[in-house]
Design a protein around this motif. Sequence first.
Motif, PDB file in Angstrom:
ATOM      1  N   PHE A 421       0.831  -1.213   0.000  1.00  0.00           N
ATOM      2  CA  PHE A 421       0.000   0.000   0.000  1.00  0.00           C
ATOM      3  C   PHE A 421       0.865   1.262   0.000  1.00  0.00           C
ATOM      4  O   PHE A 421       0.584   2.219  -0.724  1.00  0.00           O
ATOM      5  CB  PHE A 421      -0.926   0.005   1.219  1.00  0.00           C
ATOM      6  N   VAL A 422       1.913   1.258   0.815  1.00  0.00           N
ATOM      7  CA  VAL A 422       2.790   2.432   0.897  1.00  0.00           C
ATOM      8  C   VAL A 422       3.426   2.711  -0.460  1.00  0.00           C
ATOM      9  O   VAL A 422       3.429   3.860  -0.942  1.00  0.00           O
ATOM     10  CB  VAL A 422       3.876   2.217   1.973  1.00  0.00           C
ATOM     11  N   LEU A 423       3.966   1.686  -1.091  1.00  0.00           N
ATOM     12  CA  LEU A 423       4.611   1.868  -2.393  1.00  0.00           C
ATOM     13  C   LEU A 423       3.596   2.271  -3.463  1.00  0.00           C
ATOM     14  O   LEU A 423       3.854   3.146  -4.296  1.00  0.00           O
ATOM     15  CB  LEU A 423       5.320   0.572  -2.799  1.00  0.00           C
ATOM     16  N   TYR A 424       2.435   1.621  -3.430  1.00  0.00           N
ATOM     17  CA  TYR A 424       1.378   1.931  -4.394  1.00  0.00           C
ATOM     18  C   TYR A 424       0.897   3.375  -4.216  1.00  0.00           C
ATOM     19  O   TYR A 424       0.638   4.087  -5.202  1.00  0.00           O
ATOM     20  CB  TYR A 424       0.234   0.940  -4.207  1.00  0.00           C
ATOM     21  N   GLY A 425       0.791   3.814  -2.962  1.00  0.00           N
ATOM     22  CA  GLY A 425       0.386   5.189  -2.681  1.00  0.00           C
ATOM     23  C   GLY A 425       1.381   6.193  -3.217  1.00  0.00           C
ATOM     24  O   GLY A 425       0.995   7.256  -3.736  1.00  0.00           O
ATOM     25  N   LEU A 426       2.680   5.889  -3.088  1.00  0.00           N
ATOM     26  CA  LEU A 426       3.701   6.785  -3.631  1.00  0.00           C
ATOM     27  C   LEU A 426       3.591   6.895  -5.153  1.00  0.00           C
ATOM     28  O   LEU A 426       3.746   7.977  -5.733  1.00  0.00           O
ATOM     29  CB  LEU A 426       5.093   6.277  -3.238  1.00  0.00           C
ATOM     30  N   ILE A 427       3.318   5.772  -5.796  1.00  0.00           N
ATOM     31  CA  ILE A 427       3.167   5.774  -7.263  1.00  0.00           C
ATOM     32  C   ILE A 427       1.956   6.615  -7.673  1.00  0.00           C
ATOM     33  O   ILE A 427       2.022   7.420  -8.612  1.00  0.00           O
ATOM     34  CB  ILE A 427       3.043   4.329  -7.783  1.00  0.00           C
ATOM     35  N   LEU A 428       0.835   6.454  -6.949  1.00  0.00           N
ATOM     36  CA  LEU A 428      -0.368   7.225  -7.282  1.00  0.00           C
ATOM     37  C   LEU A 428      -0.139   8.723  -7.058  1.00  0.00           C
ATOM     38  O   LEU A 428      -0.646   9.558  -7.821  1.00  0.00           O
ATOM     39  CB  LEU A 428      -1.552   6.748  -6.437  1.00  0.00           C
ATOM     40  N   SER A 429       0.599   9.070  -6.010  1.00  0.00           N
ATOM     41  CA  SER A 429       0.897  10.494  -5.763  1.00  0.00           C
ATOM     42  C   SER A 429       1.701  11.088  -6.905  1.00  0.00           C
ATOM     43  O   SER A 429       1.461  12.231  -7.321  1.00  0.00           O
ATOM     44  CB  SER A 429       1.678  10.641  -4.449  1.00  0.00           C
ATOM     45  N   THR A 430       2.642  10.322  -7.419  1.00  0.00           N
ATOM     46  CA  THR A 430       3.447  10.789  -8.559  1.00  0.00           C
ATOM     47  C   THR A 430       2.586  10.940  -9.816  1.00  0.00           C
ATOM     48  O   THR A 430       2.697  11.935 -10.554  1.00  0.00           O
ATOM     49  CB  THR A 430       4.599   9.804  -8.827  1.00  0.00           C
ATOM     50  N   ILE A 431       1.710   9.952 -10.044  1.00  0.00           N
ATOM     51  CA  ILE A 431       0.827  10.005 -11.214  1.00  0.00           C
ATOM     52  C   ILE A 431      -0.100  11.216 -11.150  1.00  0.00           C
ATOM     53  O   ILE A 431      -0.338  11.906 -12.146  1.00  0.00           O
ATOM     54  CB  ILE A 431       0.009   8.697 -11.322  1.00  0.00           C
ATOM     55  N   LEU A 432      -0.606  11.499  -9.920  1.00  0.00           N
ATOM     56  CA  LEU A 432      -1.542  12.617  -9.754  1.00  0.00           C
ATOM     57  C   LEU A 432      -0.920  13.946 -10.187  1.00  0.00           C
ATOM     58  O   LEU A 432      -1.591  14.792 -10.794  1.00  0.00           O
ATOM     59  CB  LEU A 432      -2.000  12.682  -8.293  1.00  0.00           C
ATOM     60  N   LYS A 433       0.346  14.139  -9.874  1.00  0.00           N
ATOM     61  CA  LYS A 433       1.005  15.401 -10.233  1.00  0.00           C
ATOM     62  C   LYS A 433       1.067  15.605 -11.751  1.00  0.00           C
ATOM     63  O   LYS A 433       1.102  16.738 -12.223  1.00  0.00           O
ATOM     64  CB  LYS A 433       2.412  15.419  -9.650  1.00  0.00           C
ATOM     65  N   PHE A 434       1.075  14.488 -12.499  1.00  0.00           N
ATOM     66  CA  PHE A 434       1.172  14.589 -13.950  1.00  0.00           C
ATOM     67  C   PHE A 434      -0.194  14.726 -14.636  1.00  0.00           C
ATOM     68  O   PHE A 434      -0.297  15.306 -15.715  1.00  0.00           O
ATOM     69  CB  PHE A 434       1.888  13.357 -14.519  1.00  0.00           C
ATOM     70  N   ILE A 435      -1.228  14.194 -13.988  1.00  0.00           N
ATOM     71  CA  ILE A 435      -2.532  14.175 -14.678  1.00  0.00           C
ATOM     72  C   ILE A 435      -3.488  15.242 -14.165  1.00  0.00           C
ATOM     73  O   ILE A 435      -4.553  15.453 -14.760  1.00  0.00           O
ATOM     74  CB  ILE A 435      -3.200  12.788 -14.547  1.00  0.00           C
ATOM     75  N   THR A 436      -3.185  15.878 -13.040  1.00  0.00           N
ATOM     76  CA  THR A 436      -4.130  16.840 -12.496  1.00  0.00           C
ATOM     77  C   THR A 436      -4.331  18.031 -13.438  1.00  0.00           C
ATOM     78  O   THR A 436      -3.351  18.593 -13.965  1.00  0.00           O
ATOM     79  CB  THR A 436      -3.681  17.345 -11.117  1.00  0.00           C
ATOM     80  N   PRO A 437      -5.599  18.430 -13.670  1.00  0.00           N
ATOM     81  CA  PRO A 437      -5.854  19.592 -14.511  1.00  0.00           C
ATOM     82  C   PRO A 437      -5.741  20.909 -13.736  1.00  0.00           C
ATOM     83  O   PRO A 437      -5.850  21.989 -14.309  1.00  0.00           O
ATOM     84  CB  PRO A 437      -7.287  19.362 -14.992  1.00  0.00           C
ATOM     85  N   HIS A 438      -5.548  20.777 -12.403  1.00  0.00           N
ATOM     86  CA  HIS A 438      -5.485  21.954 -11.543  1.00  0.00           C
ATOM     87  C   HIS A 438      -4.059  22.194 -11.080  1.00  0.00           C
ATOM     88  O   HIS A 438      -3.152  21.399 -11.331  1.00  0.00           O
ATOM     89  CB  HIS A 438      -6.423  21.791 -10.342  1.00  0.00           C
ATOM     90  N   ASP A 439      -3.899  23.263 -10.349  1.00  0.00           N
ATOM     91  CA  ASP A 439      -2.582  23.601  -9.808  1.00  0.00           C
ATOM     92  C   ASP A 439      -2.234  22.608  -8.711  1.00  0.00           C
ATOM     93  O   ASP A 439      -2.983  22.419  -7.749  1.00  0.00           O
ATOM     94  CB  ASP A 439      -2.618  25.028  -9.249  1.00  0.00           C
ATOM     95  N   ALA A 440      -1.059  21.989  -8.818  1.00  0.00           N
ATOM     96  CA  ALA A 440      -0.647  20.989  -7.826  1.00  0.00           C
ATOM     97  C   ALA A 440       0.208  21.605  -6.734  1.00  0.00           C
ATOM     98  O   ALA A 440       0.684  20.907  -5.854  1.00  0.00           O
ATOM     99  CB  ALA A 440       0.138  19.877  -8.521  1.00  0.00           C
ATOM    100  N   HIS A 441       0.438  22.904  -6.756  1.00  0.00           N
ATOM    101  CA  HIS A 441       1.331  23.553  -5.782  1.00  0.00           C
ATOM    102  C   HIS A 441       0.541  24.388  -4.789  1.00  0.00           C
ATOM    103  O   HIS A 441      -0.567  24.774  -5.033  1.00  0.00           O
ATOM    104  CB  HIS A 441       2.351  24.427  -6.492  1.00  0.00           C
TER     105      HIS A 441
END
Length: 441
Positions: A421-441
Amino acid sequence: METQKTHLTDRKSFLPKFLLILSLAALLLAEGYFGLRLHQLSDQQERIKEDYSDINNITYGLFSVQQWKDNVSRIVHHQVRNLKMTKKQKKILQTEVQNVLLALIDKAEALVNKPKKTISGKIQKFAIRNFVNSDSIRAQVPAFAKKIIAEVDNPKNKRQLSKMAMGEFNELANEEKLDSAFVSNGASIRAMYKKYHVSSTDALNKNLVQTLSNIRGKTYGYSFGMLACVVVVLGFWWGLRKRSDLHVTLFVMSLLFAFILLAVGLTASMIEVDARIRSLDFVLLGEHVVFKDQVLFFQSKSIMDVVKVLISQPGIDSILVGVLILVFSILFPVVKLSSTGIHLLGNKKLAENKVIKYFAFQSGKWSMADVIVIAILMAYIGLNGLLEGQLQALNIKNDSLTILTTNNTALQPGYIIFISFVLYGLILSTILKFITPHDAH
């Protein structure tokens, strides 16, 4: 015309999304089933191992007067009832008995010949010297000795000797039976026999060991099944990396897989501490007395179990640690996963909400899920090393005494799922930064 094109585009976009949702839903059901079975089997394994550790606890074995009584009784009965003497041994023993009898006659004769001061004493001395022939008695000594040896070798007398030899042990065992702790332990053992439909400890152990062996194989099978589902999801991400129109749908479905991993990882056993004396063997009266699988200590805990134990303690320090683990290792990951979903699915105002953005992108540094993974691994290494060292000191092997210890401390499937779960969560967090249509900062 333009409306028709838009409608056609929506239809073309709907079909891939529908097929994607359908495929991932089937995979999600499979992961959910594997997770449910893993959770159930983990609980069942923990209960069975607790029963096994209770029935084989050193209190019921090596430290039980009743167990010692049974072992010594068996040896004494065997030694006495199966006592066999060769002709040479009988001859030697007969000579010894003759010498004892002759010594008793000599002592009796000396007492008779001792000067008497009273009239009754002088009369007794006169009667014995005139009517008792000591030489005749001495002549019958070999026959007496032979008869005594024959009586000792009689099976009926052997049984009687066995009963006499066991008198003290039986008395000690009867005293133990009056003890309230012994009565309570006896009731617990009988209840366990009834629970597993057996009539002896050996049958119960055989039943439990076989059941645990089956459960162990199944738990790892379901664990790897869950991991396979997650790998397939990541495969979808690789295959659809250029289909941006499907990324939101794929990410939301991916979050559901993460929730299942988290739920199972938190509730399934993560570490098991098991220290026992595998075998204690020593020689008593020429026969071996053996105690096997004497459990010294056993504990099996999940993260939720640890939190419950800490919070239920009276000390404020234990409660504080329990609350910290609950907040930062359980609640934070749940809120983080939920916030990422809200960030993608919500409107711009909701997605840009400071709280949502914080938990979606910045709360990872406060989440202690990865810390828990490292902490459990270090605890396992430390406990394993400590127990190995302590148990090795108990190992003894010589002609009269053999003690073999074993350390069964091990990480459980729950740890595999949680670290996944921890590793999978890190991967999803990385993916989110690339696909989000909104400001990630």
